[in-house]
Design a protein around this motif. Structure first.
Motif, PDB file in Angstrom:
ATOM      1  N   UNK A  44       0.831  -1.207   0.000  1.00 41.78           N
ATOM      2  CA  UNK A  44       0.000   0.000   0.000  1.00 41.78           C
ATOM      3  C   UNK A  44       0.870   1.263   0.000  1.00 41.78           C
ATOM      4  N   UNK A  45       2.000   1.208   0.715  1.00 34.55           N
ATOM      5  CA  UNK A  45       2.917   2.363   0.733  1.00 34.55           C
ATOM      6  C   UNK A  45       3.472   2.603  -0.679  1.00 34.55           C
ATOM      7  N   UNK A  46       3.856   1.512  -1.323  1.00 40.20           N
ATOM      8  CA  UNK A  46       4.385   1.609  -2.693  1.00 40.20           C
ATOM      9  C   UNK A  46       3.348   2.265  -3.608  1.00 40.20           C
ATOM     10  N   UNK A  47       2.123   1.779  -3.494  1.00 37.66           N
ATOM     11  CA  UNK A  47       1.036   2.292  -4.328  1.00 37.66           C
ATOM     12  C   UNK A  47       0.793   3.787  -4.052  1.00 37.66           C
ATOM     13  N   UNK A  48       0.717   4.136  -2.787  1.00 34.74           N
ATOM     14  CA  UNK A  48       0.422   5.529  -2.435  1.00 34.74           C
ATOM     15  C   UNK A  48       1.520   6.464  -2.938  1.00 34.74           C
ATOM     16  N   UNK A  49       2.780   6.081  -2.748  1.00 43.30           N
ATOM     17  CA  UNK A  49       3.885   6.952  -3.171  1.00 43.30           C
ATOM     18  C   UNK A  49       3.919   7.086  -4.699  1.00 43.30           C
ATOM     19  N   UNK A  50       3.642   5.981  -5.373  1.00 45.67           N
ATOM     20  CA  UNK A  50       3.630   6.036  -6.843  1.00 45.67           C
ATOM     21  C   UNK A  50       2.507   6.946  -7.325  1.00 45.67           C
ATOM     22  N   UNK A  51       1.357   6.739  -6.767  1.00 45.05           N
ATOM     23  CA  UNK A  51       0.196   7.533  -7.190  1.00 45.05           C
ATOM     24  C   UNK A  51       0.403   9.016  -6.916  1.00 45.05           C
ATOM     25  N   UNK A  52       1.134   9.310  -5.837  1.00 42.29           N
ATOM     26  CA  UNK A  52       1.295  10.724  -5.475  1.00 42.29           C
ATOM     27  C   UNK A  52       2.497  11.378  -6.137  1.00 42.29           C
ATOM     28  N   UNK A  53       3.165  10.642  -7.039  1.00 37.89           N
ATOM     29  CA  UNK A  53       4.304  11.181  -7.784  1.00 37.89           C
ATOM     30  C   UNK A  53       5.431  11.646  -6.857  1.00 37.89           C
TER      31      UNK A  53
END
Ligand SMILES: Cc1ncc(C[n+]2csc(CCOP(=O)(O)OP(=O)(O)O)c2C)c(N)n1
Ligand code: SF4
Ligand SMILES: [Mg+2]
Lengths: 612, 351
Positions: free
Chosen positions: B45-54
């Motif tokens: 989830x951390x990976x996803x959030x950081x990716x999504x937030x650029x």
């Protein structure tokens, strides 16, 4: 009884009640003598209480410039009825007692081998002031005025100091000057000068008068510290408090009012060292100030910082042991606790400043060393130099001096293709390169942990990786030997088989003892050790003498233990000479102990060969 | 234990975010945790959030204590600096790191033993200082790494795998964070990624002390009947108060929601949190209300999840200390050293 007579060479002790406002009057007394060109060294002796309990201020006046505690008292200013009996006992035969005789005391309360000077201080103040607080506060200035007459202290010097103290608070200036005059006039009329006299001299020079804790804080400012995390503990608190003050003064942006420095009072020492470790890891210069109990709490983090190789500066203002009580007394008893702090195979760099001048130097220097060596560095000061004002060489700073940030790999270096291994010994000195977090989008990042890693900071529990790493840490410790402040040697006028090793606040007592011993025909070469790890010159010094006294202010001969284990020195050769009752070591103590041993040896020659 | 370096070949079809990174750039080493461990889902989830937030991966600093949970920063954001500190003391290290350079994003990862047992003091104090960070507590009610002892968040009456019953009262880290002054408090469940990723995104966007408690079952020691942190138990007792659907730095008009079901929380830096309300009466800007709500449902055996509290006017430690904008670690002699002339003036004042 013949009264003691002395010019510019005596000891005055003030016995006061804590919180009575005596501290600033007493400091004025010491400083006014300094202004006459006569060196003084004052010491606060205070119990672990805020108000109502006894406190003493002992001032040694010494034209020759001996700054150690002498021992014995020539003039007692007895302002605390509670400690009267003990205070009286301390006066040397032929010495003087100055006291408030408003309320008569029975003759049994006095000694007949001392000279008693009574002055109705309470009566005078009650007659002059109506406000109870003023009656109390000005009593101190009134006795200061009287003493200046008794001892021949220049009244202009005092008046000038009072003017400096109340600059900008002129409303307070005149009442203080009046109180001073009140005391002087009474003494001129009713009392006579005593056998102890101050006469103008020229022995102070350009020296400054400052406490070691302020000096260390200033050193941290000059050395570029930006993060200070601390937890209050006597006798170290005033380091952080002074740093906070200096941040406001020297680090405030003129336009925005924002500051270039953060001071955080943490919830305990575990947190304060944790913050320092975090800041150091992230490339800011950070320090904490504490004392023995704090070191104990910090010890897990100190080990982590050692193995993870994070710059940390710790100012340890040493005191006497745990809990409360002896903590307001001085000792050099954290040497081993700091040298080997923490779990696992650890050892740390220690610096031993002798006075406030070196507190400044070593604090600034420690920040450089910590960055250069990427490791915790301890500045081992103590209560005696930390919390007392001491006459010392002025602070010095060369504007061309730059901060040694050590081996930091930059974005440019990474772009140029430099191989980055966080724990790799590239230069053979045991010191690896580090990167600051956030440096490069795809190079130089690593995961920091204790010991479970290889040279590239990749997780590894392999024995050979561990050994490589800790062996490199030993090489780094070797490198430190040449970088730390080197020992200071003083050779006796004549060749001598006797040497003495000492460190830190023992300096002034040692200097005086050496001179006294020389008079007795005993020549001693001395070495003042200024850092651990010990440079090779320490081994050379030990080798060059048949007997070496190791003088310390602790029970267990802690530095001697370090010398034995780290240098493999001959235990029979290193004679411990220990002073640890909580009072600062004196020249009398050192002189007596060394003379005794040297005479013993003259009778039964020291059998060096017995211990192979 | 092993590690396997992952091949970093960029698949041409992998989508890039606005700063030019693919999801894989946010991954880390292969996890060494037990298969099925909740902690791994949180890393995802951390990976996803950081990716999504650029977020540029190297502008993140990951700090952790000790425990299975605290090992996870090695398993995401492999290009970021990470620091596996000591047990229970991550908050102080994170605080110091944050003071040294205020421009990075600080992720603090901890476990319930790490935060609520040995590290309770530092947990409380980092919240009250308002350190700008995302504090992620991977809460499984046990000490995973030391093999299954109860932690201080274990519920009274819950049973260990070996059958022992916990008699000590539990520490509710969410309530504690609210009391201590955290300005963003949320609870998620490692088994609900759809809720967790937006919660993490909102926490990252928050400027201040953001706390995300994530119930994260330990399959090795706390996933059996009788445990109150098992996947089954949490699924049955989860009471979600809201769902964050998106977070924007600029207010944007969307018409996806019916009036009355959406609440907007504008932050003073321009961030806008948009929540879909699941419980009509719940107001995530009311701290006292949040404390009551959480306690009330807890007493009924329900685990409240979602964004529980966000203070739109949060300030951080740097603001309290009124420090300069520039990172301390980049300041030079010129910024820091008062120089020889000033020292001479000090000397003169000490004579
Ligand atoms: C000072 C200290 N004491 C004890 C330990 C041993 N220890 C390692 S992890 C851990 C508990 C971790 O529990 P938690 O934080 O809940 O993490 P989990 O493994 O459950 O994710 C303990 C007690 C330690 N590393 N350091
Ligand atoms: S022991 Fe529990 S917490 Fe640790 S990795 Fe396994 S499942 Fe996860
Ligand atoms: Mg746990």
């Amino acid at each position: 009884m013949k009264p003691i007579t002395a010019v510019n060479d005596f000891v005055v002790k003030f016995a006061n009640v804590n919180g009575s406002g005596s501290a600033s009057a007493n400091e004025l007394f010491a400083k006014s003598i300094l202004r006459m060109g006569v060196p003084v060294s004052p010491r606060n002796i205070f119990p672990s209480n805020i108000q109502g309990l006894p406190t003493w201020y002992e001032v040694r006046v010494s034209e020759r410039g001996w700054l150690a505690r002498r021992g014995g008292v020539d003039l007692m200013v007895a302002m605390n009825p509670q400690t009267w009996d003990a205070d009286l006992r301390e006066i040397e035969p032929g010495g003087y007692l100055f006291y408030d005789n408003t309320r008569p005391l029975p003759p049994s309360k006095f000694r007949d081998d001392i000279h008693v000077i009574g002055m109705p201080l309470t009566e005078i103040c009650n007659a002059t002031y109506s406000d109870p607080r003023q009656r109390q506060l000005f009593k101190n200035i009134v006795y200061l005025g009287a003493l200046s007459v008794l001892l021949g202290v220049d009244q202009e010097a005092i008046a000038q100091l009072i003017a400096e103290q109340y600059k900008g608070k002129e409303k307070l200036l005149q009442p203080n000057l009046n109180a001073l005059r009140l005391g002087r006039e009474y003494a001129q009329e009713k009392l006579a000068p005593i056998g102890l006299q101050v006469q103008p001299a020229d022995n102070v020079g350009d020296r400054i008068f400052v406490d070691g804790n302020s000096a260390a804080a200033l050193g941290c400012i000059y050395g570029g510290a930006t993060v200070c995390a601390w937890y209050p503990i006597t006798p170290s608190s005033s380091v952080a408090e002074a740093f906070q003050k200096y941040v406001g003064k020297f680090r405030t942006d003129a336009d925005t009012g924002r500051v270039r420095g953060a001071v955080v009072q943490a919830e305990d020492e575990l947190a304060s060292i944790g913050m320092v470790v975090g800041a150091g890891w992230n490339g800011a210069r950070a320090f904490t100030a504490t004392s023995g109990p704090g070191i104990s709490l910090m010890s897990e983090f100190i080990g982590l910082a050692y193995f993870a190789e994070i710059p940390v500066t710790i100012i340890d203002v040493q005191r006497g042991g745990p809990s409360t009580g002896m903590p307001t007394r001085t000792q050099q008893s954290d040497v081993l606790a700091c040298a080997y702090a923490s779990h696992g195979d650890t050892k740390h760099v220690l610096l031993f400043p002798e006075d406030p001048h070196e507190c400044f130097e070593h604090a600034a220097g420690a920040l450089d060393l910590a960055d250069r060596l990427q490791t915790p560095v301890f500045v081992m000061t103590d209560l005696d130099i930390g919390m007392n004002q001491r006459l010392c060489t002025p602070f010095e700073w060369d504007d061309s001096r730059t901060y040694d940030r050590g081996k930091v790999m930059t974005r440019e270096a990474l772009d140029a293709g430099c191989d980055f291994g966080r724990y790799k010994d590239v230069d053979g000195d045991g010191i690896p390169y580090r990167t600051y977090p956030g440096t490069h989008p795809d190079r130089g990042g690593y995961f920091t942990r204790g010991t479970t890693k290889n040279a590239y900071a990749v997780y590894s529990e392999a024995g050979p990786d561990y050994i490589d790493n800790v062996q490199r840490l030993l090489r780094k410790f070797e490198t430190a030997k040449a970088l730390v402040p080197q020992p200071v040697m003083a050779a006796a006028k004549h060749r001598t088989p006797t040497g003495a090793i000492f460190y830190g606040s023992t300096s002034p007592a040692m200097a005086e003892a050496v001179a006294a011993l020389e008079k007795e025909g005993i020549a001693v070469d001395t070495m003042r050790v200024r850092a651990f790890p010990f440079p090779d010159s320490v081994t050379d010094f030990i080798d060059a003498h048949e007997q070496v006294f190791v003088i310390e202010q602790n029970r267990d001969a802690q530095l001697r233990t370090l010398l034995l284990t780290e240098l493999n020195a001959d235990p029979a050769k290193l004679m411990p000479l220990l002073h640890y009752d909580g009072t600062p070591i004196t020249a009398r103590f050192i002189t007596r102990a060394i003379a005794e041993q040297v005479h013993l040896r003259a009778v039964a020659p020291f059998e060096k060969d017995k211990v192979a | 234990m092993t590690y396997i370096a992952k091949p970093r070949l960029h698949h041409p079809t992998l989508p890039e975010n606005r700063v030019g990174f693919t999801r894989r750039d946010y991954e880390g080493k292969i996890s060494t945790l037990c298969a099925g461990c909740g902690h791994d889902s949180i890393s995802a989830a951390i990976i996803e959030a950081c990716w999504e937030m650029d977020i540029e991966p190297h502008r993140v600093a990951k700090l952790s204590g000790i425990g299975c949970s605290s090992k996870t920063p090695d398993y995401f954001l492999g290009n970021s600096h990470g620091f596996n500190t000591v047990h229970g003391r991550m908050p102080s290290v994170l605080t110091g790191a944050n003071l040294a350079n205020r421009t990075l994003l600080y992720l603090g990862v901890s476990g319930d033993g790490d935060s609520a047992s040995i590290g309770l003091g530092q947990f409380a104090h980092v919240m009250r200082r308002g350190v700008n960070m995302v504090y992620i507590l991977e809460n499984n009610g046990v000490y995973g790494l030391t093999k299954g002892q109860f932690s201080a968040t274990a519920d009274q009456g819950s049973k260990s795998k070996r059958g022992a019953v916990n008699t000590d009262a539990p520490i509710d880290t969410v309530s504690l964070a609210l009391i201590m002054g955290a300005t963003f408090v949320a609870r998620g469940f490692s088994g609900d990624k759809r809720q967790l990723v937006p919660l993490l995104r909102a926490a990252i966007a928050h400027k201040g002390a953001a706390f995300v408690d994530v119930i994260s079952p330990c399959v090795a020691f706390n996933n059996h009947p009788g445990s109150t942190r098992s996947y089954d138990y949490v699924r049955e007792h989860n009471e979600a108060v809201n769902r964050i659907d998106f977070i924007e730095t600029r207010p944007e008009v969307t018409a996806d929601y019916e009036e009355g079901h959406v609440v907007e929380i504008p932050h003073h830096d321009g961030t806008l949190l948009r929540l879909r309300k699941l419980h009509g009466e719940y107001d995530p800007t009311d701290r006292i209300g949040a404390m009551n709500y959480v306690q009330h449902h807890q007493a009924r055996g329900e685990i409240v999840t979602g964004l529980l509290y966000a203070d739109p006017h949060a300030e951080d430690l740097h603001e309290h200390l009124y420090t300069v904008d520039a990172p301390f670690n980049g300041l030079t002699e010129e910024d820091l050293c008062p120089g020889a002339a000033a020292l001479e003036a000090i000397n003169a004042s000490l004579r």
